[in-house]
Write a protein that holds these residues in place. Structure first.
Motif, PDB file in Angstrom:
ATOM      1  N   GLY A   1       0.829  -1.194   0.000  1.00 18.82           N
ATOM      2  CA  GLY A   1       0.000   0.000   0.000  1.00 18.82           C
ATOM      3  C   GLY A   1       0.864   1.244   0.000  1.00 18.82           C
ATOM      4  O   GLY A   1       2.089   1.181   0.022  1.00 18.82           O
ATOM      5  N   PRO A   2       0.236   2.433  -0.012  1.00 14.86           N
ATOM      6  CA  PRO A   2       1.004   3.680  -0.025  1.00 14.86           C
ATOM      7  C   PRO A   2       1.676   3.925   1.322  1.00 14.86           C
ATOM      8  O   PRO A   2       1.267   3.369   2.350  1.00 14.86           O
ATOM      9  CB  PRO A   2      -0.061   4.743  -0.308  1.00 14.86           C
ATOM     10  CG  PRO A   2      -1.331   4.151   0.213  1.00 14.86           C
ATOM     11  CD  PRO A   2      -1.216   2.665  -0.047  1.00 14.86           C
ATOM     12  N   PRO A   3       2.712   4.760   1.343  1.00 20.68           N
ATOM     13  CA  PRO A   3       3.359   5.096   2.616  1.00 20.68           C
ATOM     14  C   PRO A   3       2.376   5.745   3.584  1.00 20.68           C
ATOM     15  O   PRO A   3       1.444   6.437   3.183  1.00 20.68           O
ATOM     16  CB  PRO A   3       4.469   6.067   2.199  1.00 20.68           C
ATOM     17  CG  PRO A   3       4.742   5.746   0.772  1.00 20.68           C
ATOM     18  CD  PRO A   3       3.410   5.362   0.193  1.00 20.68           C
ATOM     19  N   ARG A   4       2.623   5.510   4.881  1.00 19.21           N
ATOM     20  CA  ARG A   4       1.796   6.086   5.944  1.00 19.21           C
ATOM     21  C   ARG A   4       2.659   6.989   6.809  1.00 19.21           C
ATOM     22  O   ARG A   4       3.817   6.660   7.085  1.00 19.21           O
ATOM     23  CB  ARG A   4       1.186   4.983   6.816  1.00 19.21           C
ATOM     24  CG  ARG A   4       0.375   3.969   6.043  1.00 19.21           C
ATOM     25  CD  ARG A   4      -0.139   2.850   6.942  1.00 19.21           C
ATOM     26  NE  ARG A   4       0.946   2.171   7.642  1.00 19.21           N
ATOM     27  CZ  ARG A   4       1.687   1.218   7.099  1.00 19.21           C
ATOM     28  NH1 ARG A   4       1.490   0.850   5.835  1.00 19.21           N
ATOM     29  NH2 ARG A   4       2.636   0.622   7.792  1.00 19.21           N
ATOM     30  N   GLN A   5       2.095   8.090   7.243  1.00 12.07           N
ATOM     31  CA  GLN A   5       2.845   9.030   8.070  1.00 12.07           C
ATOM     32  C   GLN A   5       2.257   9.097   9.474  1.00 12.07           C
ATOM     33  O   GLN A   5       1.040   9.043   9.659  1.00 12.07           O
ATOM     34  CB  GLN A   5       2.866  10.417   7.440  1.00 12.07           C
ATOM     35  CG  GLN A   5       3.756  10.497   6.194  1.00 12.07           C
ATOM     36  CD  GLN A   5       4.029  11.929   5.772  1.00 12.07           C
ATOM     37  OE1 GLN A   5       3.127  12.586   5.266  1.00 12.07           O
ATOM     38  NE2 GLN A   5       5.242  12.400   5.971  1.00 12.07           N
ATOM     39  N   THR A   6       3.153   9.212  10.459  1.00 12.98           N
ATOM     40  CA  THR A   6       2.763   9.352  11.854  1.00 12.98           C
ATOM     41  C   THR A   6       3.517  10.529  12.447  1.00 12.98           C
ATOM     42  O   THR A   6       4.743  10.616  12.324  1.00 12.98           O
ATOM     43  CB  THR A   6       3.104   8.085  12.664  1.00 12.98           C
ATOM     44  OG1 THR A   6       2.445   6.961  12.097  1.00 12.98           O
ATOM     45  CG2 THR A   6       2.692   8.240  14.123  1.00 12.98           C
ATOM     46  N   ARG A   7       2.792  11.440  13.071  1.00 10.92           N
ATOM     47  CA  ARG A   7       3.426  12.575  13.737  1.00 10.92           C
ATOM     48  C   ARG A   7       2.913  12.645  15.172  1.00 10.92           C
ATOM     49  O   ARG A   7       1.724  12.459  15.428  1.00 10.92           O
ATOM     50  CB  ARG A   7       3.126  13.881  13.003  1.00 10.92           C
ATOM     51  CG  ARG A   7       3.837  13.990  11.665  1.00 10.92           C
ATOM     52  CD  ARG A   7       3.659  15.376  11.046  1.00 10.92           C
ATOM     53  NE  ARG A   7       4.503  15.530   9.866  1.00 10.92           N
ATOM     54  CZ  ARG A   7       4.125  15.254   8.626  1.00 10.92           C
ATOM     55  NH1 ARG A   7       2.885  14.813   8.409  1.00 10.92           N
ATOM     56  NH2 ARG A   7       4.928  15.419   7.609  1.00 10.92           N
ATOM     57  N   PHE A   8       3.823  12.926  16.082  1.00  6.39           N
ATOM     58  CA  PHE A   8       3.469  12.981  17.503  1.00  6.39           C
ATOM     59  C   PHE A   8       4.329  14.041  18.175  1.00  6.39           C
ATOM     60  O   PHE A   8       5.549  14.078  17.982  1.00  6.39           O
ATOM     61  CB  PHE A   8       3.710  11.621  18.147  1.00  6.39           C
ATOM     62  CG  PHE A   8       3.514  11.597  19.644  1.00  6.39           C
ATOM     63  CD1 PHE A   8       2.256  11.425  20.197  1.00  6.39           C
ATOM     64  CD2 PHE A   8       4.595  11.756  20.503  1.00  6.39           C
ATOM     65  CE1 PHE A   8       2.075  11.415  21.566  1.00  6.39           C
ATOM     66  CE2 PHE A   8       4.429  11.735  21.880  1.00  6.39           C
ATOM     67  CZ  PHE A   8       3.161  11.561  22.414  1.00  6.39           C
ATOM     68  N   VAL A   9       3.689  14.887  18.964  1.00  5.92           N
ATOM     69  CA  VAL A   9       4.393  15.889  19.760  1.00  5.92           C
ATOM     70  C   VAL A   9       3.739  15.924  21.128  1.00  5.92           C
ATOM     71  O   VAL A   9       2.507  15.972  21.242  1.00  5.92           O
ATOM     72  CB  VAL A   9       4.325  17.294  19.119  1.00  5.92           C
ATOM     73  CG1 VAL A   9       4.992  18.320  20.034  1.00  5.92           C
ATOM     74  CG2 VAL A   9       4.994  17.300  17.753  1.00  5.92           C
ATOM     75  N   SER A  10       4.545  15.874  22.174  1.00  4.56           N
ATOM     76  CA  SER A  10       3.978  15.909  23.523  1.00  4.56           C
ATOM     77  C   SER A  10       5.038  16.366  24.517  1.00  4.56           C
ATOM     78  O   SER A  10       6.222  16.056  24.372  1.00  4.56           O
ATOM     79  CB  SER A  10       3.454  14.531  23.936  1.00  4.56           C
ATOM     80  OG  SER A  10       2.939  14.568  25.265  1.00  4.56           O
ATOM     81  N   SER A  11       4.583  17.079  25.551  1.00  8.48           N
ATOM     82  CA  SER A  11       5.455  17.440  26.673  1.00  8.48           C
ATOM     83  C   SER A  11       5.012  16.747  27.954  1.00  8.48           C
ATOM     84  O   SER A  11       5.493  17.072  29.038  1.00  8.48           O
ATOM     85  CB  SER A  11       5.452  18.959  26.875  1.00  8.48           C
ATOM     86  OG  SER A  11       4.127  19.426  27.105  1.00  8.48           O
TER      87      SER A  11
ATOM     88  N   GLY B   1      11.562  17.252  33.227  1.00  6.10           N
ATOM     89  CA  GLY B   1      10.857  17.682  32.033  1.00  6.10           C
ATOM     90  C   GLY B   1      11.157  16.813  30.833  1.00  6.10           C
ATOM     91  O   GLY B   1      12.200  16.194  30.738  1.00  6.10           O
ATOM     92  N   MET B   2      10.207  16.815  29.902  1.00  8.79           N
ATOM     93  CA  MET B   2      10.391  16.039  28.681  1.00  8.79           C
ATOM     94  C   MET B   2       9.553  16.649  27.572  1.00  8.79           C
ATOM     95  O   MET B   2       8.416  17.060  27.792  1.00  8.79           O
ATOM     96  CB  MET B   2       9.976  14.576  28.889  1.00  8.79           C
ATOM     97  CG  MET B   2      10.086  13.731  27.615  1.00  8.79           C
ATOM     98  SD  MET B   2       9.277  12.120  27.772  1.00  8.79           S
ATOM     99  CE  MET B   2      10.350  11.334  28.940  1.00  8.79           C
ATOM    100  N   TRP B   3      10.147  16.715  26.404  1.00  7.34           N
ATOM    101  CA  TRP B   3       9.415  17.075  25.193  1.00  7.34           C
ATOM    102  C   TRP B   3       9.825  16.101  24.109  1.00  7.34           C
ATOM    103  O   TRP B   3      11.021  15.856  23.897  1.00  7.34           O
ATOM    104  CB  TRP B   3       9.734  18.499  24.766  1.00  7.34           C
ATOM    105  CG  TRP B   3       9.004  18.924  23.514  1.00  7.34           C
ATOM    106  CD1 TRP B   3       7.781  19.494  23.436  1.00  7.34           C
ATOM    107  CD2 TRP B   3       9.467  18.799  22.163  1.00  7.34           C
ATOM    108  NE1 TRP B   3       7.426  19.744  22.128  1.00  7.34           N
ATOM    109  CE2 TRP B   3       8.448  19.318  21.323  1.00  7.34           C
ATOM    110  CE3 TRP B   3      10.620  18.298  21.581  1.00  7.34           C
ATOM    111  CZ2 TRP B   3       8.562  19.349  19.939  1.00  7.34           C
ATOM    112  CZ3 TRP B   3      10.738  18.326  20.198  1.00  7.34           C
ATOM    113  CH2 TRP B   3       9.720  18.852  19.389  1.00  7.34           C
ATOM    114  N   VAL B   4       8.851  15.501  23.424  1.00  8.88           N
ATOM    115  CA  VAL B   4       9.130  14.515  22.390  1.00  8.88           C
ATOM    116  C   VAL B   4       8.468  14.954  21.083  1.00  8.88           C
ATOM    117  O   VAL B   4       7.286  15.296  21.066  1.00  8.88           O
ATOM    118  CB  VAL B   4       8.599  13.112  22.782  1.00  8.88           C
ATOM    119  CG1 VAL B   4       8.699  12.148  21.606  1.00  8.88           C
ATOM    120  CG2 VAL B   4       9.383  12.566  23.963  1.00  8.88           C
ATOM    121  N   GLY B   5       9.240  14.935  20.018  1.00 14.88           N
ATOM    122  CA  GLY B   5       8.728  15.149  18.671  1.00 14.88           C
ATOM    123  C   GLY B   5       9.095  13.947  17.819  1.00 14.88           C
ATOM    124  O   GLY B   5      10.258  13.534  17.792  1.00 14.88           O
TER     125      GLY B   5
END
Length: 323
Positions: A6-16, A42-46
């Motif tokens: 199938g076509p490529p799939r994208q996943t985006r996630f941002v959270s603190s 503290g934590m920030w994830v992209g």
């Protein structure tokens, strides 16, 4: 053949939110990964990932220090550090990677622990089965079992990996080729072939005596018949070799010995002929363009397609289309 991915799939996630970020990273890397507590406040994830089948390319940024533990699964992970630092422990071995370093982050049967210090990473995940297929080291074939001999690429090869990974990601994200299985399948195999090239391994370097024996005209006929009957499918060397009932090494030797070319070069020539036939059938008012026809037959770069077309047929694809 990877056309069913199938076509490529994208996943985006941002959270603190630390708990949310830990849960997400744990899910992304499945049960092979355990994320420990942040060791600084503290934590920030992209997280930005594009996937095609079992292949994935991720950009990971974490503004904290984290402890990881991974049990080697069925994927290898190849990481490039853009910022921050990664400290690894693999059994008795330890390593430290910083900005500009590329390394083999994980492979099957190896458990590792890592401490990530504010990392900004590009990470590529490849199933080991794909590497075996491209290397021609499937369990039922001769040629050895692919196993990397180093966690770091050969000297001077890291830039080649970064360039290839960036190119493949751009293809996956491009609107024109994102649904073209011939281009996507070739891109995945190119990524695997680059990994095999830059990381030293225990794969046998050349054809065996059996491979040399199998590189005869009958093998060539079987391979050509398969290619010419299936050029619309996403084919790799391993697919053609299976159809010809030989190893990938024997197949490559067969084409080199009898036609002074490679199986994939022969396949590209057949597809170029098919693209010319399609351009020649175009009628006023239909939606065929040179770019769409080229993409459909596995040519991702329209300018290189046009150049090769002119070299082969003595005219431009535009002239064929307008004729």
């Amino acid at each position: 053949m990877m056309g069913s991915a199938g076509p490529p799939r994208q996943t985006r996630f941002v959270s603190s939110e630390p708990d949310e970020a830990r849960d997400f990273i744990g899910r992304v890397y499945d049960s092979h990964l355990r994320v420990g507590n942040a060791v600084s406040g503290g934590m920030w994830v992209g997280f930005d990932r594009v996937e095609f089948g079992d292949v994935n390319l991720s950009a990971v940024r974490i503004s904290a220090d984290l402890d990881f533990r991974m049990e080697g699964g069925d994927q290898i992970l190849i990481a490039t550090v853009k910022a921050g630092r990664v400290d690894y422990v693999r059994g008795r071995d330890s390593a430290r990677y910083g900005p500009g370093d590329t390394y083999l982050g994980s492979r099957s049967e190896v458990r590792w622990d890592a401490r990530l210090h504010g990392p900004d990473l590009d990470v590529v995940g490849l199933p080991e089965s794909l590497l075996h297929e491209v290397a021609g080291t499937a369990p039922d074939r001769s040629g050895g079992h692919w196993r990397p001999l180093s966690w770091q690429p050969l000297p001077g090869c890291a830039a080649q990996w970064r360039t290839t990974a960036r190119y493949v990601r751009e293809l996956f994200e491009g609107p024109q080729v994102a649904t073209e299985p011939l281009i996507l399948g070739a891109a995945v195999r190119m990524l695997a072939a680059t990994a095999l090239t830059i990381f030293p391994s225990d794969v046998l370097p050349g054809p065996s005596a059996t491979d040399r024996h199998d590189a005869h005209p009958a093998t060539l006929r079987r391979a050509i018949a398969f290619i010419e009957s299936q050029p619309h499918l996403d084919l790799g060397v391993a697919d053609i070799a299976r159809a010809a009932n030989v190893t990938s090494r024997a197949l490559r030797l067969t084409f080199r010995r009898h036609l002074d070319t490679t199986p994939l070069a022969y396949l590209r020539r057949v597809r170029l002929d098919k693209a010319r036939e399609e351009l020649g059938r175009a009628t006023a008012g239909d939606d065929r363009t040179i770019e769409s026809v080229a993409s459909r037959w596995g040519f991702a770069d329209p300018s290189r397609f046009a150049e090769r077309y002119r070299d082969e047929y003595g005219e431009s694809p535009d002239r064929t289309l307008r004729r």
